[in-house]
Design a protein around this motif. Structure first.
Motif, PDB file in Angstrom:
ATOM      1  N   PRO A  68       0.838  -1.197   0.000  1.00  0.00           N
ATOM      2  CA  PRO A  68       0.000   0.000   0.000  1.00  0.00           C
ATOM      3  C   PRO A  68       0.877   1.254   0.000  1.00  0.00           C
ATOM      4  CG  PRO A  68      -0.743  -1.564   1.665  1.00  0.00           C
ATOM      5  CD  PRO A  68       0.587  -2.041   1.186  1.00  0.00           C
ATOM      6  N   HIS A  69       0.271   2.364  -0.352  1.00  0.00           N
ATOM      7  CA  HIS A  69       1.007   3.623  -0.471  1.00  0.00           C
ATOM      8  C   HIS A  69       1.742   3.959   0.827  1.00  0.00           C
ATOM      9  CE1 HIS A  69       0.839   7.999  -2.215  1.00  0.00           C
ATOM     10  NE2 HIS A  69       1.995   7.398  -2.413  1.00  0.00           N
ATOM     11  N   GLY A  70       3.069   4.087   0.733  1.00  0.00           N
ATOM     12  CA  GLY A  70       3.877   4.482   1.875  1.00  0.00           C
ATOM     13  C   GLY A  70       4.320   3.365   2.787  1.00  0.00           C
ATOM     14  N   ARG A  71       3.787   2.172   2.599  1.00  0.00           N
ATOM     15  CA  ARG A  71       4.024   1.104   3.571  1.00  0.00           C
ATOM     16  C   ARG A  71       5.137   0.145   3.176  1.00  0.00           C
ATOM     17  NH1 ARG A  71       1.585   4.856   5.959  1.00  0.00           N
ATOM     18  NH2 ARG A  71      -0.675   4.941   5.730  1.00  0.00           N
ATOM     19  N   ALA A  72       5.882   0.459   2.141  1.00  0.00           N
ATOM     20  CA  ALA A  72       6.905  -0.472   1.667  1.00  0.00           C
ATOM     21  C   ALA A  72       7.932  -0.843   2.744  1.00  0.00           C
ATOM     22  CB  ALA A  72       7.611   0.094   0.438  1.00  0.00           C
ATOM     23  N   ILE A 100       3.266  10.046   2.915  1.00  0.00           N
ATOM     24  CA  ILE A 100       2.425   9.083   3.627  1.00  0.00           C
ATOM     25  C   ILE A 100       3.264   8.000   4.306  1.00  0.00           C
ATOM     26  CG2 ILE A 100       2.063   7.598   1.610  1.00  0.00           C
ATOM     27  CD1 ILE A 100      -0.830   7.198   2.590  1.00  0.00           C
ATOM     28  N   GLY A 101       4.488   7.775   3.802  1.00  0.00           N
ATOM     29  CA  GLY A 101       5.324   6.726   4.373  1.00  0.00           C
ATOM     30  C   GLY A 101       6.423   7.216   5.300  1.00  0.00           C
ATOM     31  N   THR A 102       6.344   8.471   5.749  1.00  0.00           N
ATOM     32  CA  THR A 102       7.415   9.010   6.597  1.00  0.00           C
ATOM     33  C   THR A 102       7.632   8.171   7.847  1.00  0.00           C
ATOM     34  OG1 THR A 102       6.776  11.219   5.842  1.00  0.00           O
ATOM     35  CG2 THR A 102       8.303  11.085   7.686  1.00  0.00           C
ATOM     36  N   ALA A 103       6.554   7.835   8.536  1.00  0.00           N
ATOM     37  CA  ALA A 103       6.682   7.078   9.792  1.00  0.00           C
ATOM     38  C   ALA A 103       7.315   5.715   9.543  1.00  0.00           C
ATOM     39  CB  ALA A 103       5.315   6.911  10.451  1.00  0.00           C
ATOM     40  N   GLU A 104       6.874   5.022   8.495  1.00  0.00           N
ATOM     41  CA  GLU A 104       7.434   3.705   8.198  1.00  0.00           C
ATOM     42  C   GLU A 104       8.925   3.804   7.899  1.00  0.00           C
ATOM     43  OE1 GLU A 104       4.534   4.716   7.265  1.00  0.00           O
ATOM     44  OE2 GLU A 104       3.128   3.154   7.847  1.00  0.00           O
ATOM     45  N   LEU A 164      17.574  11.370   8.254  1.00  0.00           N
ATOM     46  CA  LEU A 164      17.837  10.021   8.742  1.00  0.00           C
ATOM     47  C   LEU A 164      19.257   9.855   9.289  1.00  0.00           C
ATOM     48  CD1 LEU A 164      16.136   7.818   5.988  1.00  0.00           C
ATOM     49  CD2 LEU A 164      15.191   8.551   8.191  1.00  0.00           C
ATOM     50  N   SER A 165      20.157  10.744   8.911  1.00  0.00           N
ATOM     51  CA  SER A 165      21.559  10.585   9.304  1.00  0.00           C
ATOM     52  C   SER A 165      21.766  10.669  10.810  1.00  0.00           C
ATOM     53  CB  SER A 165      22.436  11.629   8.607  1.00  0.00           C
ATOM     54  OG  SER A 165      22.096  12.937   9.038  1.00  0.00           O
ATOM     55  N   SER A 166      20.806  11.251  11.516  1.00  0.00           N
ATOM     56  CA  SER A 166      20.942  11.379  12.970  1.00  0.00           C
ATOM     57  C   SER A 166      20.528  10.111  13.719  1.00  0.00           C
ATOM     58  CB  SER A 166      20.101  12.553  13.480  1.00  0.00           C
ATOM     59  OG  SER A 166      18.716  12.287  13.294  1.00  0.00           O
ATOM     60  N   LEU A 167      19.944   9.144  13.019  1.00  0.00           N
ATOM     61  CA  LEU A 167      19.421   7.947  13.672  1.00  0.00           C
ATOM     62  C   LEU A 167      20.518   6.891  13.841  1.00  0.00           C
ATOM     63  CD1 LEU A 167      16.013   7.636  11.796  1.00  0.00           C
ATOM     64  CD2 LEU A 167      16.488   8.761  13.981  1.00  0.00           C
ATOM     65  N   THR A 168      20.634   6.375  15.042  1.00  0.00           N
ATOM     66  CA  THR A 168      21.692   5.419  15.367  1.00  0.00           C
ATOM     67  C   THR A 168      21.586   4.131  14.559  1.00  0.00           C
ATOM     68  OG1 THR A 168      21.759   6.310  17.608  1.00  0.00           O
ATOM     69  CG2 THR A 168      22.802   4.169  17.261  1.00  0.00           C
TER      70      THR A 168
END
Length: 251
Positions: A68-72, A100-104, A164-168
């Motif tokens: 679904p959209h964003g859920r890949a 729509i997929g930012t959280a995923e 994303l670069s700040s994420l461990t």
């Protein structure tokens, strides 16, 4: 007769359905070449969500799953955990991955999921008619910003690699483009590295490819490449934004 060039065995014979001048076809060929050269075709599963990438399942010979959209990234996470011996990649556009997929995307990254994401940034919603995307530049005209994107109303573009670069949990982030031969070679190297990271069990890798959309930008293919160089690359600088393996080697 010596063979100078041939289509990767990892691409089907289906004709590409992308608009003239769109670089999706080039990017998908680089992905296919990387899979072929690494010898992982028989155990690779791709995830194509909604957007211009929705037809990717027609073009790759490996197994493909529709998300679904964003859920890949969420679907890829499930596949990776259920099939730990397989190689899982997603192929996503900016409207899909960064809206729509930012959280995923963020949570797959922070968990350090051992998946590979190919992220195509063309600064617009391509398949659905040219609306403003999270990556649309300030002042850029789209169907929903006819006077140009106004940051006071619509906010500023999302820079995915920087965010994303700040994420461990992230192993590898690189932003590339395919506007010329030298950059195309760098893009191929980055995509192949992202797959190799997964093979080696290193974790979450994402390659962002700055791309064109001549149709929705209202430009010729040549004009679109020039606009990419003049407008997009200054806002989305190319380069490696995180590479934990390189950092460890340099310690």
């Amino acid at each position: 007769m010596a063979i100078v060039y041939k289509k990767p065995s990892t691409l089907t014979d289906a004709p590409l359905s992308y608009c003239p001048g769109c670089t999706h076809g080039i990017i998908q060929k680089l992905v296919a070449e990387s899979i072929e050269e690494l010898g992982i075709e028989g155990r690779t599963v791709g995830v194509s969500p909604v957007g211009c990438s929705v037809t990717a399942y027609d073009f790759y010979t490996c197994d493909m799953v529709q998300a679904p959209h964003g859920r890949a990234p969420a679907v890829a996470t499930g596949l990776r955990r259920a099939l730990p011996d397989n190689i899982i990649f997603t192929y996503q556009g900016d409207g899909d991955l960064a809206a729509i997929g930012t959280a995923e995307t963020v949570h797959a990254a922070t968990r350090g999921e051992n998946i590979t994401i190919i992220f195509v940034n063309n600064a617009i919603y391509g398949m659905t008619g040219g609306q403003m995307a999270p990556t649309t530049l300030p002042g850029q005209v789209t169907q929903t910003t006819p006077y140009g994107r106004d940051p006071k109303i619509a906010g500023y573009p999302v820079r995915v690699c920087e965010m994303l670069s700040s994420l461990t949990g992230v192993e590898y982030l690189e932003r590339v483009t395919v506007n010329n031969i030298p950059n195309l070679r760098k893009a191929k190297k980055a995509i192949k590295k992202a797959f190799q990271n997964q093979i080696d069990g290193r974790g979450f890798s994402l390659v962002e490819v700055v791309s064109t959309c001549p149709t929705n930008w209202g430009m010729t293919p040549v004009e679109a490449l020039s606009w990419l160089e003049e407008k997009m690359l200054p806002y989305y600088p190319l380069g490696v934004y995180k590479d934990r393996s390189a950092q460890k080697e340099g310690e």
